[in-house]
Design a protein around this motif. Structure first.
Motif, PDB file in Angstrom:
ATOM      1  N   SER A 224       0.968  -1.021   0.244  1.00  0.00           N
ATOM      2  CA  SER A 224      -0.552   0.164   0.101  1.00  0.00           C
ATOM      3  C   SER A 224       1.000   1.087   0.285  1.00  0.00           C
ATOM      4  O   SER A 224       0.663   1.905  -0.744  1.00  0.00           O
ATOM      5  N   GLU A 225       1.850   1.132   0.901  1.00  0.00           N
ATOM      6  CA  GLU A 225       2.582   2.748   0.312  1.00  0.00           C
ATOM      7  C   GLU A 225       3.670   2.386  -0.682  1.00  0.00           C
ATOM      8  O   GLU A 225       3.356   3.666  -0.725  1.00  0.00           O
ATOM      9  N   TRP A 226       3.888   1.883  -0.470  1.00  0.00           N
ATOM     10  CA  TRP A 226       4.552   1.646  -2.905  1.00  0.00           C
ATOM     11  C   TRP A 226       3.614   2.742  -3.752  1.00  0.00           C
ATOM     12  O   TRP A 226       4.043   3.646  -4.228  1.00  0.00           O
ATOM     13  N   THR A 227       2.743   2.213  -3.510  1.00  0.00           N
ATOM     14  CA  THR A 227       1.331   2.378  -4.477  1.00  0.00           C
ATOM     15  C   THR A 227       1.291   4.094  -3.788  1.00  0.00           C
ATOM     16  O   THR A 227       1.391   4.804  -5.157  1.00  0.00           O
ATOM     17  N   LEU A 228       0.782   4.293  -2.595  1.00  0.00           N
ATOM     18  CA  LEU A 228       0.766   5.623  -2.277  1.00  0.00           C
ATOM     19  C   LEU A 228       2.084   6.491  -2.818  1.00  0.00           C
ATOM     20  O   LEU A 228       1.698   7.440  -3.341  1.00  0.00           O
ATOM     21  N   MET A 229       3.226   5.806  -2.411  1.00  0.00           N
ATOM     22  CA  MET A 229       4.178   6.604  -2.780  1.00  0.00           C
ATOM     23  C   MET A 229       4.458   7.258  -4.580  1.00  0.00           C
ATOM     24  O   MET A 229       4.493   7.942  -4.616  1.00  0.00           O
ATOM     25  N   ALA A 230       4.078   5.798  -5.254  1.00  0.00           N
ATOM     26  CA  ALA A 230       4.002   6.428  -6.664  1.00  0.00           C
ATOM     27  C   ALA A 230       2.725   7.235  -7.300  1.00  0.00           C
ATOM     28  O   ALA A 230       3.095   7.891  -8.042  1.00  0.00           O
ATOM     29  N   LEU A 231       2.045   7.710  -6.172  1.00  0.00           N
ATOM     30  CA  LEU A 231       0.865   8.658  -6.665  1.00  0.00           C
ATOM     31  C   LEU A 231       1.040   9.531  -6.132  1.00  0.00           C
ATOM     32  O   LEU A 231       0.624  10.902  -6.440  1.00  0.00           O
ATOM     33  N   ASP A 232       2.472  10.038  -5.398  1.00  0.00           N
ATOM     34  CA  ASP A 232       3.049  11.352  -4.799  1.00  0.00           C
ATOM     35  C   ASP A 232       3.416  12.782  -6.255  1.00  0.00           C
ATOM     36  O   ASP A 232       3.983  11.702  -7.391  1.00  0.00           O
ATOM     37  N   GLY A 233       3.277  13.670  -5.920  1.00  0.00           N
ATOM     38  CA  GLY A 233       2.956  14.734  -6.465  1.00  0.00           C
ATOM     39  C   GLY A 233       2.270  14.559  -8.002  1.00  0.00           C
ATOM     40  O   GLY A 233       2.544  15.371  -8.582  1.00  0.00           O
ATOM     41  N   PHE A 242      -6.027   6.798  -2.149  1.00  0.00           N
ATOM     42  CA  PHE A 242      -6.252   6.099  -1.562  1.00  0.00           C
ATOM     43  C   PHE A 242      -6.651   4.772  -2.764  1.00  0.00           C
ATOM     44  O   PHE A 242      -7.066   3.536  -2.592  1.00  0.00           O
ATOM     45  N   THR A 243      -8.338   5.538  -3.076  1.00  0.00           N
ATOM     46  CA  THR A 243      -9.293   5.271  -3.442  1.00  0.00           C
ATOM     47  C   THR A 243      -8.297   4.254  -5.421  1.00  0.00           C
ATOM     48  O   THR A 243      -9.067   3.897  -5.204  1.00  0.00           O
ATOM     49  N   ALA A 244      -7.562   5.122  -5.990  1.00  0.00           N
ATOM     50  CA  ALA A 244      -7.414   4.425  -6.673  1.00  0.00           C
ATOM     51  C   ALA A 244      -6.546   3.239  -6.451  1.00  0.00           C
ATOM     52  O   ALA A 244      -5.954   1.948  -7.025  1.00  0.00           O
ATOM     53  N   HIS A 245      -5.155   3.266  -5.217  1.00  0.00           N
ATOM     54  CA  HIS A 245      -4.835   2.294  -4.609  1.00  0.00           C
ATOM     55  C   HIS A 245      -5.704   1.166  -4.567  1.00  0.00           C
ATOM     56  O   HIS A 245      -5.140   0.153  -5.136  1.00  0.00           O
ATOM     57  N   LEU A 246      -6.674   1.448  -4.240  1.00  0.00           N
ATOM     58  CA  LEU A 246      -7.522   0.075  -3.487  1.00  0.00           C
ATOM     59  C   LEU A 246      -8.565  -0.509  -5.461  1.00  0.00           C
ATOM     60  O   LEU A 246      -8.255  -1.463  -5.363  1.00  0.00           O
ATOM     61  N   THR A 247      -8.591   0.436  -5.984  1.00  0.00           N
ATOM     62  CA  THR A 247      -8.602   0.067  -6.828  1.00  0.00           C
ATOM     63  C   THR A 247      -7.935  -0.667  -8.543  1.00  0.00           C
ATOM     64  O   THR A 247      -8.423  -1.514  -8.398  1.00  0.00           O
ATOM     65  N   LEU A 248      -6.965  -0.668  -8.342  1.00  0.00           N
ATOM     66  CA  LEU A 248      -6.041  -1.057  -8.878  1.00  0.00           C
ATOM     67  C   LEU A 248      -5.256  -2.607  -7.993  1.00  0.00           C
ATOM     68  O   LEU A 248      -5.632  -3.561  -8.415  1.00  0.00           O
TER      69      LEU A 248
END
Length: 341
Positions: A224-233, A242-248
């Motif tokens: 989860s942390e990796w995915t959220l990090m990828a969405l930073d910025g 977080f919704t994008a993370h859950l969708t993936l």
């Protein structure tokens, strides 16, 4: 002996078993499919199915999704006699004693003393990987470890606790590179394919994980942390990210649920996906004989090569395409700055 000839399927089983025991078919080799058996021995599909079912019952072969029926790793001739005992995974060189001898009791006592949570979890995962989660009962795991069932409860509270430990152990076996790839898309592709490979190796895992009632699996948090990090910025607020993370995650998990379903269906029917589809062709063509479904009829006539990995990859790219559109829209309308600080 009554002089009656043995059923045809038992003679085919004996022939294939001999080829396995002599090493002509080595561990991991694909055995003839039901279609190949019908062609080589001139028997009906039902007979061919009984052949593979009996070989599985004897512990000589197993079904592997996307591959077919293969010879069990490490199988030996004496193992077929142990296949009557469903509470054990067959191991080379470990014949099952018919009675509880003093030597066996001492061996069990020694095994009890060497018992650790890691060993329990490792055996449970091995059983579930091969035979499904339902097979990984406390009794079965204890039998594999050659200990009393109650010995497990000194290390694991119950089956639910064992399942959480299994999930955590599987996730902890995977790690991310210290230097992440450039670009959000490449990072999301990496985590998605890692999850897909994990679910492929452990078919029981995807159906077990819940999105609506997520289990507290610490080993999964880096994903989860990796995915959220990828969405930073990218301008997303924390909730949208977080919704994008859950969708993936749910896309990968939802597609992977089919891995276990296919494994169970193949084990029950003796038919792999291709063979099952072939058996359904007459009924399908009968349904499509009218002009109501011309496009489906054309597809059935020309053929469609179904591939679960290809389906996953196609869907992954389309999902990422959709996220790219979202990020572009957010970039045009959102205030600058990183919501995570």
């Amino acid at each position: 002996m009554n002089g009656q000839a043995a059923p045809r399927y038992t003679r085919i089983v004996a022939e294939l078993r001999q080829r396995i025991e002599t090493g002509e078919l080595a561990p991991g080799d694909r055995v003839p499919s039901t279609r190949e058996i019908t062609r080589q021995w001139g028997v009906a599909m039902a007979t061919a199915t009984k052949v593979l079912t009996e070989l599985r019952r004897q512990g000589l072969v197993r079904a592997v999704p996307g591959v077919g029926t293969v010879v069990e790793p490490g199988v030996r001739p004496e193992q077929s006699e142990q296949s009557e005992r469903p509470e054990r995974v067959e191991h080379p060189g470990r014949p099952a004693p018919a009675h509880r001898s003093p030597t066996a009791a001492r061996r069990r006592s020694t095994a009890d003393q060497a018992l650790t949570p890691e060993r329990i979890v490792g055996v449970a995962i091995a059983v579930a990987d091969v035979e499904g989660l339902a097979a990984a009962s406390m009794r079965r795991v204890a039998a594999e470890l050659e200990v009393a069932t109650m010995s497990l409860y000194r290390h694991v509270a119950d089956k639910d606790a064992l399942l959480l430990e299994m999930m955590d152990s599987v996730f902890r076996q995977w790690s991310f590179p210290e230097e992440p790839p450039e670009g959000w898309r490449e990072r999301l592709e990496l985590v998605a394919r890692m999850l897909w490979e994990m679910f492929r190796r452990h078919p029981w895992l995807a159906p077990t994980l819940s999105v609506t009632r997520p289990q507290m699996v610490a080993g999964a948090l880096p994903f989860s942390e990796w995915t959220l990090m990828a969405l930073d910025g990218l301008g997303l607020d924390p909730s949208t990210a977080f919704t994008a993370h859950l969708t993936l995650f749910n896309y990968v998990r939802g597609t992977a649920v089919n891995v276990e379903m296919e494994a169970e269906a193949e084990a029950l029917s003796g038919l792999d996906a291709e063979e099952w589809m072939a058996s359904q062709e007459p009924a399908l063509h009968a349904i499509l004989a009218t002009d109501r479904f011309p496009r489906l009829r054309h597809l059935a006539t020309t053929g469609y090569d179904f591939d679960l990995d290809g389906l996953f990859e196609f869907g992954l790219q389309r999902l990422l395409d959709g996220l790219a559109v979202l990020f572009e829209e957010v970039a045009r309308t959102a205030a600058p700055g990183n919501p995570y600080g």
